[in-house]
Enzyme design. Structure first.
Site, PDB file in Angstrom:
ATOM      1  CG  ASP A 200       7.793  46.384  39.937  1.00 23.40           C
ATOM      2  OD1 ASP A 200       6.717  46.099  39.395  1.00 23.40           O
ATOM      3  OD2 ASP A 200       7.891  46.743  41.126  1.00 23.40           O
ATOM      4  CG  HIS A 201       5.168  44.747  33.236  1.00 22.33           C
ATOM      5  ND1 HIS A 201       4.922  45.967  32.636  1.00 22.33           N
ATOM      6  CD2 HIS A 201       5.166  43.839  32.236  1.00 22.33           C
ATOM      7  CE1 HIS A 201       4.778  45.791  31.331  1.00 22.33           C
ATOM      8  NE2 HIS A 201       4.923  44.513  31.055  1.00 22.33           N
TER       9      HIS A 201
END
Length: 447
Positions: free
Chosen positions: A419-420
């Site tokens: 999850d950036h």
């Protein structure tokens, strides 16, 4: 005559499929005898009888989808049952002198969460109708979140809110509904020799309504329905970024061979997945953000990141019921042997279809072993409520340069999605490099 209505078995479900009856009309049952198995979106559940007596009528058939609160079976009270010497056919104890519930006919109050519908609401291979869910009075949640919970069959009262004011967020609902992964692990069930096919054929008078006989229609329900919803939500919510690296896993294979020959592991199945699990735990300790969760704030304002100082290690599992992701609670505290035992227990439970909802809740990071299917790498979808999923590829002998010479080595590819919003490229790369370094040199675990 007492009527037993389908209960909410503690998952906030709105419907379930009746898989198997364990009794038939005329059988004697005692309180808590298992009378049937139902399949929900998360697990197979055995239904115990709240009544003692003689089975009257089975109101639904095996394979029917039943709404919570719908009547499913009638039982004549024990005082009216005859003959006296019948043995129960369920899985409980003999019922010769068992008492019926104090609240009498039709109450079904021994189990929680169901009403007193006057007729069975069952469906076969039809689109499920919207069904009521457990009360959510007093739960803080916005209308879109409440609608999402209804669509997923989640009781908001069962969801722990992680919002700033304790409100239930979208991720809370998705995480509660199903922890799943696009990739699978463990084993693929054998395909039956004859597949159960339903091929609708139009009447001669209506040729335009004919369905291609080459098409098999499969209803979307249960685990598949929950997985589809959770994965769609994750893919559209968390900005995924995927990375991968090739690894010389020769020393890992040597360690696995030694562990298999060790008396300490004589009664435990050992595989490279054990070393991968240890590597993920080690790497997560060095990069804690990998084990974090994004928590939305009100209107996108005031969002937070929860850094978890424990690891509930999820293992994506292909089971006869579909894709499940049970997790090993507090895996960071386990020794090598304890972790191996936990992985074996998780595998056996999943294969037998006995994974419970509690086993699937609260995961913090997941491993998916796509190598068992011969795949080298992939871009898996992150489980809701998590920030990372690691994919282990097939381990094959390949030419590899060692000290300037090409030699045959055991090589694998480790990949993952992240999850950036939670972690940037440097952290992602550092984490995966740490996992790779353990597979290349497991002795680092002694550090």
């Amino acid at each position: 005559m007492q009527t037993f209505h389908l209960p909410d078995v503690g998952e906030g479900l709105t419907e379930a499929e009746l898989v198997t009856w364990h009794v038939k009309p005329g059988d004697q049952v005692a309180i808590d005898d298992v009378i049937a198995e139902i399949e929900t979106a998360k697990s197979l559940v055995e239904l115990p009888s709240p009544f003692a007596g003689t089975v009257g009528e089975l109101l639904v058939q095996e394979g029917d989808t039943v709404d919570v609160g719908a009547p499913i079976i009638t039982v004549a009270p024990a005082s009216a049952a005859a003959p006296e010497s019948h043995e129960p056919t369920g899985h409980g104890q003999p019922s010769a002198v068992a008492a019926t519930p104090a609240d009498g006919e039709g109450s079904g109050s021994v189990l929680v969460g169901y009403g007193s519908g006057s007729e069975a609401k069952t469906r076969r291979r039809k689109k499920p109708a919207e069904a009521p869910v457990a009360s959510s009075v007093g739960v803080i949640a916005k209308p879109p979140i409440r609608k999402l919970a209804r669509d997923l069959g989640v009781a908001l009262a069962d969801v722990r809110g992680t919002g700033p004011a304790g409100e239930v967020t979208r991720d809370d609902v998705l995480g509660h509904a199903q922890q799943a992964s696009v990739f699978r692990n463990i084993s693929t069930p054998e395909r039956p020799a004859v597949r159960d096919e339903e091929i609708p054929v139009a009447a001669p008078s209506a040729p335009t309504a004919a369905v291609d006989a080459r098409v098999e229609e499969i209803p979307v329900k249960g685990v598949r329905k929950a997985t589809a919803t959770a994965m769609t939500g994750s893919a559209h919510t968390a900005p995924h970024v995927s990375v991968w690296t090739d690894v010389d896993a020769t020393r890992t294979m040597e360690l696995v061979k030694r562990l298999k020959a060790s008396p300490d592991f004589a009664d435990i199945k050992v595989s490279p997945l054990l070393i991968v699990a240890r590597a993920v735990l080690w790497a997560a300790r060095r990069t804690p953000m990998i084990n974090s969760a994004w928590v939305d704030g009100e209107g996108g304002v005031g969002a937070k990141i929860h850094v978890r100082n424990y690891v509930n290690l999820g293992i994506a599992a292909a089971t006869p019921r579909g894709l499940l992701v049970p997790n090993i609670k507090d895996a960071q505290d386990l020794s090598m042997r304890e972790l191996a035992r936990a992985l074996e227990r998780l595998t056996v439970t999943a294969r037998e279809g006995k994974t419970t909802p509690a086993d699937q809740q609260g995961g913090t990071i997941t491993i998916t072993n796509i190598g068992v299917f011969g795949m080298d790498a992939g871009t898996p979808i992150i489980n809701p409520g998590e920030s990372a999923i690691v994919a282990m590829g097939a381990i094959r002998q390949k030419p590899w340069v060692v000290d300037g010479e090409v030699r045959p080595r055991w090589v694998t590819t480790v990949s993952g999605s992240f999850d950036h919003r939670v972690i940037d490229g440097d952290g992602i790369s550092r984490f995966l490099a740490d996992v790779a370094s353990i597979l290349e040199e497991p002795a680092l675990l002694l550090d």
